[in-house]
Motif scaffolding. Structure first.
Motif, PDB file in Angstrom:
ATOM      1  N   UNK A 106       6.994  19.410  -9.845  1.00 55.93           N
ATOM      2  CA  UNK A 106       6.865  18.935 -11.217  1.00 55.93           C
ATOM      3  C   UNK A 106       5.411  18.637 -11.613  1.00 55.93           C
ATOM      4  N   UNK A 107       4.516  18.568 -10.635  1.00 54.06           N
ATOM      5  CA  UNK A 107       3.136  18.169 -10.922  1.00 54.06           C
ATOM      6  C   UNK A 107       2.397  19.205 -11.760  1.00 54.06           C
ATOM      7  N   UNK A 108       2.661  20.478 -11.491  1.00 49.48           N
ATOM      8  CA  UNK A 108       1.987  21.526 -12.248  1.00 49.48           C
ATOM      9  C   UNK A 108       2.312  21.471 -13.729  1.00 49.48           C
ATOM     10  N   UNK A 109       3.562  21.146 -14.050  1.00 48.39           N
ATOM     11  CA  UNK A 109       3.956  21.045 -15.453  1.00 48.39           C
ATOM     12  C   UNK A 109       3.246  19.917 -16.174  1.00 48.39           C
ATOM     13  N   UNK A 164       1.163   0.872  -8.186  1.00 47.73           N
ATOM     14  CA  UNK A 164       0.920   1.818  -9.272  1.00 47.73           C
ATOM     15  C   UNK A 164      -0.105   2.876  -8.869  1.00 47.73           C
ATOM     16  N   UNK A 165      -1.136   2.472  -8.122  1.00 47.95           N
ATOM     17  CA  UNK A 165      -2.184   3.414  -7.728  1.00 47.95           C
ATOM     18  C   UNK A 165      -1.657   4.522  -6.819  1.00 47.95           C
ATOM     19  N   UNK A 166      -0.589   4.242  -6.106  1.00 47.11           N
ATOM     20  CA  UNK A 166      -0.014   5.249  -5.210  1.00 47.11           C
ATOM     21  C   UNK A 166       1.273   5.855  -5.756  1.00 47.11           C
ATOM     22  N   UNK A 167       1.607   5.543  -7.015  1.00 51.63           N
ATOM     23  CA  UNK A 167       2.873   6.007  -7.583  1.00 51.63           C
ATOM     24  C   UNK A 167       2.906   7.518  -7.795  1.00 51.63           C
ATOM     25  N   UNK A 168       1.746   8.163  -7.961  1.00 57.65           N
ATOM     26  CA  UNK A 168       1.729   9.605  -8.169  1.00 57.65           C
ATOM     27  C   UNK A 168       2.268  10.354  -6.944  1.00 57.65           C
ATOM     28  N   UNK A 169       2.165   9.741  -5.769  1.00 55.36           N
ATOM     29  CA  UNK A 169       2.654  10.397  -4.559  1.00 55.36           C
ATOM     30  C   UNK A 169       4.168  10.573  -4.583  1.00 55.36           C
ATOM     31  N   UNK A 170       4.855   9.744  -5.378  1.00 50.38           N
ATOM     32  CA  UNK A 170       6.311   9.829  -5.438  1.00 50.38           C
ATOM     33  C   UNK A 170       6.808  10.946  -6.351  1.00 50.38           C
ATOM     34  N   UNK A 179       0.131   5.394 -13.558  1.00 47.50           N
ATOM     35  CA  UNK A 179      -0.362   4.047 -13.284  1.00 47.50           C
ATOM     36  C   UNK A 179       0.163   3.032 -14.297  1.00 47.50           C
ATOM     37  N   UNK A 180      -0.209   3.228 -15.544  1.00 45.40           N
ATOM     38  CA  UNK A 180       0.153   2.251 -16.575  1.00 45.40           C
ATOM     39  C   UNK A 180       1.654   2.181 -16.829  1.00 45.40           C
ATOM     40  N   UNK A 181       2.370   3.312 -16.983  1.00 42.02           N
ATOM     41  CA  UNK A 181       3.816   3.213 -17.220  1.00 42.02           C
ATOM     42  C   UNK A 181       4.586   2.547 -16.089  1.00 42.02           C
ATOM     43  N   UNK A 234      -6.284  12.766 -16.066  1.00 38.39           N
ATOM     44  CA  UNK A 234      -5.127  12.209 -16.766  1.00 38.39           C
ATOM     45  C   UNK A 234      -3.840  12.434 -15.976  1.00 38.39           C
ATOM     46  N   UNK A 235      -3.768  13.560 -15.296  1.00 35.23           N
ATOM     47  CA  UNK A 235      -2.574  13.856 -14.495  1.00 35.23           C
ATOM     48  C   UNK A 235      -2.443  12.880 -13.332  1.00 35.23           C
ATOM     49  N   UNK A 236      -3.526  12.674 -12.602  1.00 35.20           N
ATOM     50  CA  UNK A 236      -3.488  11.819 -11.421  1.00 35.20           C
ATOM     51  C   UNK A 236      -3.281  10.341 -11.761  1.00 35.20           C
ATOM     52  N   UNK A 237      -3.704   9.936 -12.969  1.00 38.36           N
ATOM     53  CA  UNK A 237      -3.558   8.528 -13.367  1.00 38.36           C
ATOM     54  C   UNK A 237      -2.399   8.313 -14.337  1.00 38.36           C
TER      55      UNK A 237
END
Length: 340
Positions: free
Chosen positions: A236-239, A225-231, A211-213, A205-208
């Protein structure tokens, strides 16, 4: 704060839970009909076969002999049951290819059901995003038709990716805790398996989560969207992961407690509510990570202090003040008219 805002947003838009319940019910009825069409003919044919009827008859005679204490009959019936069971297995084996094709068909129906579910979640995400940005109410059918193309592309990639991911996680847990570490106590194995599955789902759920938002709120293409998590900033990712981890455990607890205490009746409401809460959490995470301001309710706007300004909040507060001022003027005019 992420969990708290998601919960507030969830309660403010709770009416969407009933829409999601209706949507999920329609999908479930259609998928159950397809499963029945694929499996029921084989089940009926096996149940009504002579081999099955012979096995049932032999089992009944064995039970009767046990109650009567007839040891000779018991030994004879055990042999008869073995023969009838072997005959039944041979009959089932003769239908192997038809059964395999039906199972493959059920797998396709499962993926199709997940696809339609994901397409619906995408539409509900659009509705929620519009509510957060403009406090507008978007009809479900409008959001569904509007996002049919982009939502379908998202659903195909998400469903296939998650399906493979889930198979790998379940297979790894089974191999690790029930085969490689089989010397462990069964309760410890279950404990470790459930923990690993929850952590794996929180990670998924964290990695995806973006995508949708990103597709509904910022108009990203599927590739973007598939690469948006890299931004997302690493700090902040741990939270985000922690929020999903806690949320999954709370969802499990709520569904188990409400399900057991109401003999499963409450699941009619808690299951769609769980899915909708995860959508709310997904959008709150994204809007927070990207510094977007959003409505929780008509009188409360969340502004990320690390990003952007508070112009939208100021504008909304001015709008509220203007509305209150207008209301006071109307009250004064009515009072003056009454005095006259």
């Amino acid at each position: 704060m992420l969990f708290k805002n998601a919960l507030k947003l969830f309660m403010e838009n709770f009416k969407n839970v009933y829409k999601l319940l209706l949507y999920m019910t329609i999908v479930a009825i259609i998928s159950f009909s397809l499963y029945s069409a694929l499996l029921l003919p084989h089940v009926v044919q096996i149940w009504e076969s002579g081999e099955m009827q012979t096995l049932i008859s032999n089992v009944k005679e064995l039970v009767f002999a046990v109650f009567q204490g007839e040891s000779a009959t018991i030994n004879a019936m055990q042999e008869e049951i073995n023969l009838s069971l072997h005959a039944l297995l041979n009959f089932i084996a003769s239908k192997t290819w038809k059964i395999i094709l039906s199972v493959i068909g059920c797998g396709f129906v499962y993926l199709l059901t997940r696809f339609v579910d994901s397409l619906g979640y995408f539409s509900f995400g659009q509705i929620l995003g519009d509510k957060m940005e403009t406090y507008g109410d978007t009809p479900l059918h409008s959001a569904y038709v509007k996002n049919l193309g982009r939502g379908s592309a998202y659903a195909v990639v998400y469903v296939l990716g998650v399906f493979v991911y889930d198979i790998i996680v379940v297979a790894a847990c089974y191999f690790l805790f029930f085969y490689l570490l089989s010397f462990l106590n069964i309760f410890i194995s279950f404990f470790l398996s459930v923990t690993a599955i929850v952590v794996a789902n929180a990670l998924k759920l964290t990695l995806t989560s973006t995508w949708m938002p990103s597709m509904t709120a910022d108009g990203y293409t599927l590739k973007q969207a598939l690469s948006s998590w890299k931004n997302v900033q690493k700090k902040l990712r741990g939270g985000v992961f922690s929020t999903y981890l806690v949320s999954i455990y709370m969802i499990i607890v709520v569904n188990v407690i409400f399900g057991l205490s109401t003999f499963g009746s409450a699941l009619i409401l808690t299951l769609p509510a769980s899915f909708f809460f995860l959508i709310c959490l997904q959008y709150v995470n994204y809007y927070t990570l990207t510094g977007k301001k959003y409505f929780i309710n008509y009188e409360q706007i969340v502004t990320n202090e690390l990003h952007g300004d508070e112009s939208l909040a100021v504008e909304h507060i001015a709008h509220l003040a203007e509305g209150q001022f207008t209301e006071e003027v109307e009250k004064a005019e009515r009072a003056e008219n009454i005095e006259k």
